[in-house]
Motif scaffolding. Structure first.
Motif, PDB file in Angstrom:
ATOM      1  N   GLU A  70      -1.436 -30.571 100.080  1.00 54.08           N
ATOM      2  CA  GLU A  70      -1.247 -30.903 101.492  1.00 54.08           C
ATOM      3  C   GLU A  70       0.160 -30.507 101.909  1.00 54.08           C
ATOM      4  O   GLU A  70       1.124 -30.728 101.176  1.00 54.08           O
ATOM      5  CB  GLU A  70      -1.429 -32.422 101.668  1.00 54.08           C
ATOM      6  CG  GLU A  70      -1.250 -32.913 103.091  1.00 54.08           C
ATOM      7  CD  GLU A  70      -1.335 -34.445 103.161  1.00 54.08           C
ATOM      8  OE1 GLU A  70      -2.367 -35.016 102.796  1.00 54.08           O
ATOM      9  OE2 GLU A  70      -0.340 -35.064 103.591  1.00 54.08           O
ATOM     10  N   ASN A  71       0.264 -29.849 103.088  1.00 53.34           N
ATOM     11  CA  ASN A  71       1.592 -29.591 103.646  1.00 53.34           C
ATOM     12  C   ASN A  71       1.520 -29.753 105.157  1.00 53.34           C
ATOM     13  O   ASN A  71       0.511 -30.233 105.682  1.00 53.34           O
ATOM     14  CB  ASN A  71       2.095 -28.196 103.254  1.00 53.34           C
ATOM     15  CG  ASN A  71       1.168 -27.100 103.765  1.00 53.34           C
ATOM     16  OD1 ASN A  71       0.559 -27.222 104.823  1.00 53.34           O
ATOM     17  ND2 ASN A  71       1.052 -26.031 103.006  1.00 53.34           N
ATOM     18  N   ASN A  72       2.573 -29.354 105.854  1.00 52.49           N
ATOM     19  CA  ASN A  72       2.600 -29.642 107.296  1.00 52.49           C
ATOM     20  C   ASN A  72       1.625 -28.794 108.107  1.00 52.49           C
ATOM     21  O   ASN A  72       1.379 -29.077 109.273  1.00 52.49           O
ATOM     22  CB  ASN A  72       4.034 -29.505 107.838  1.00 52.49           C
ATOM     23  CG  ASN A  72       4.612 -28.137 107.505  1.00 52.49           C
ATOM     24  OD1 ASN A  72       3.948 -27.316 106.870  1.00 52.49           O
ATOM     25  ND2 ASN A  72       5.836 -27.895 107.933  1.00 52.49           N
ATOM     26  N   ILE A  80      -4.315 -28.373 104.654  1.00 58.48           N
ATOM     27  CA  ILE A  80      -4.595 -28.522 103.223  1.00 58.48           C
ATOM     28  C   ILE A  80      -5.058 -27.198 102.635  1.00 58.48           C
ATOM     29  O   ILE A  80      -5.584 -26.331 103.343  1.00 58.48           O
ATOM     30  CB  ILE A  80      -5.678 -29.590 102.957  1.00 58.48           C
ATOM     31  CG1 ILE A  80      -6.927 -29.323 103.820  1.00 58.48           C
ATOM     32  CG2 ILE A  80      -5.126 -30.977 103.216  1.00 58.48           C
ATOM     33  CD1 ILE A  80      -8.084 -30.244 103.516  1.00 58.48           C
ATOM     34  N   SER A 136      -5.276 -30.796 108.896  1.00 56.36           N
ATOM     35  CA  SER A 136      -6.012 -31.724 108.041  1.00 56.36           C
ATOM     36  C   SER A 136      -5.113 -32.269 106.933  1.00 56.36           C
ATOM     37  O   SER A 136      -4.137 -31.625 106.558  1.00 56.36           O
ATOM     38  CB  SER A 136      -7.216 -31.011 107.397  1.00 56.36           C
ATOM     39  OG  SER A 136      -8.125 -30.585 108.385  1.00 56.36           O
ATOM     40  N   ASN A 137      -5.475 -33.431 106.403  1.00 58.76           N
ATOM     41  CA  ASN A 137      -4.753 -34.030 105.281  1.00 58.76           C
ATOM     42  C   ASN A 137      -5.745 -34.430 104.187  1.00 58.76           C
ATOM     43  O   ASN A 137      -6.935 -34.137 104.293  1.00 58.76           O
ATOM     44  CB  ASN A 137      -3.919 -35.227 105.750  1.00 58.76           C
ATOM     45  CG  ASN A 137      -4.783 -36.279 106.440  1.00 58.76           C
ATOM     46  OD1 ASN A 137      -5.971 -36.413 106.139  1.00 58.76           O
ATOM     47  ND2 ASN A 137      -4.198 -37.013 107.367  1.00 58.76           N
TER      48      ASN A 137
END
Length: 294
Positions: A10-12, A15, A68-69
DNA sequence: CTGCAGGCCGGCG
DNA sequence: CGCCGGCCTGCA
């Protein structure tokens, strides 16, 4: 994060899911199961799922999903892209059934059956009857813009698919603006039937396939083919075999070697493919479109 | 101008 | 029951 065999980062921007096999976005989005994913110039796809707007890209067994996360992966995308199903195993089984499947499957090796919202599918496939795919997409988009909720993003404005309440409460002449022609009255009638509980879409999964199909056919504008599409592309039933003109043609040419009735095709598919009929249909459909068999 | 597209509905034999 | 004509709309 590790989740059921996948490694997810996960990043800014969203995903990235590693280890995704038997997966190809063109095969998935261009086999007629979904009408709301638009191909972008860079090969990615933008789409609206529920109230979420995302861009998906895929390369080297890595699936990137924007906006998305981790929670979205677990709650939405894992199911949506049917990541819990081993398509390698399904393809192996189908390939061993007969030479036609062995020939067809390589064309659509990355196909997956999406688990989409059944209400959205119901209306979308009512619109699909005796229609062309670009026009179906336009009608669905217009319905969303007119009666859905606006989602503002950095990449523009998008709209959710309208709820049964929203569609059932607007007059038929307003539905007409989606240009679905004679299907507009079906949309209107079916919306009211769903709102009034004539058919409960949430209970279909617990019924036998034939019973679930019978329930859907009660709805206006829903016949056998549309019902099977709804059951299959919502991930409700996989032993159905939606038979449109393409599927009919390819079965007549490659299996029957003669003309066949819809009833014959239905019986054949269930006997020959059994619980994998829905998957077989997708590989055959993509093969038929790609090779333009007639 | 005709023909037709991922079928379904309604009327008829 | 099974069969068949007609159908919105828009594009070739």
């Amino acid at each position: 994060m590790d989740y059921k065999g996948y490694t997810v980062y996960e990043n800014n921007t969203g995903i990235e899911i590693e280890g995704v096999r038997d997966f190809d976005l063109m095969h998935i989005f261009d086999c007629g199961q979904s009408f709301r994913w638009l191909k972008q110039h860079d090969g990615s796809y933008m789409g609206v799922v529920g109230d979420k707007v995302s861009r998906v890209k895929f390369e080297n067994e890595k699936l990137h999903i924007s906006n998305s996360n981790f929670d979205d992966f677990i709650n939405i995308w894992y199911d949506y892209f049917d990541l819990g199903t081993d398509y390698g195993e399904i393809k192996k089984t189908l390939c061993s059934k007969d030479d036609v499947m062995a020939q067809a499957i390589p064309f659509g090796q990355g196909i997956r059956l999406l688990r989409q919202d059944i209400w959205e599918l119901l209306i979308s496939f009512i619109i699909s009857a005796n229609n062309r795919i670009p026009r179906i997409m336009k009608s669905v988009e217009t319905l969303s813009q007119s009666f859905g909720s606006k989602i503002s993003t950095e990449e523009g404005e998008f709209y959710t698919f309208p709820s049964p309440e929203a569609l059932s409460s607007c007059p038929i002449n307003e539905i007409d603006i989606c240009k679905a022609g004679f299907r507009c009255k079906y949309i209107s009638q079916t919306s009211k039937m769903v709102r009034n509980g004539v058919v409960d879409l949430d209970t279909l999964k617990n019924m036998e396939t034939d019973k679930a199909r019978g329930e859907l056919i009660k709805l206006s504008g829903v016949g056998p083919k549309v019902a099977d599409c709804i059951l299959l592309f919502s991930g409700t039933k996989f032993d159905v075999f939606p038979t449109d003109v393409w599927i009919k043609r390819i079965l007549e040419v490659l299996y029957f070697k003669r003309e066949a009735t819809l009833k014959e095709i239905d019986q054949f598919s269930k006997k020959h493919f059994g619980s994998l009929a829905g998957y077989a249909q997708q590989y055959l459909f993509f093969f038929a479109r790609e090779t333009r068999i007639r």
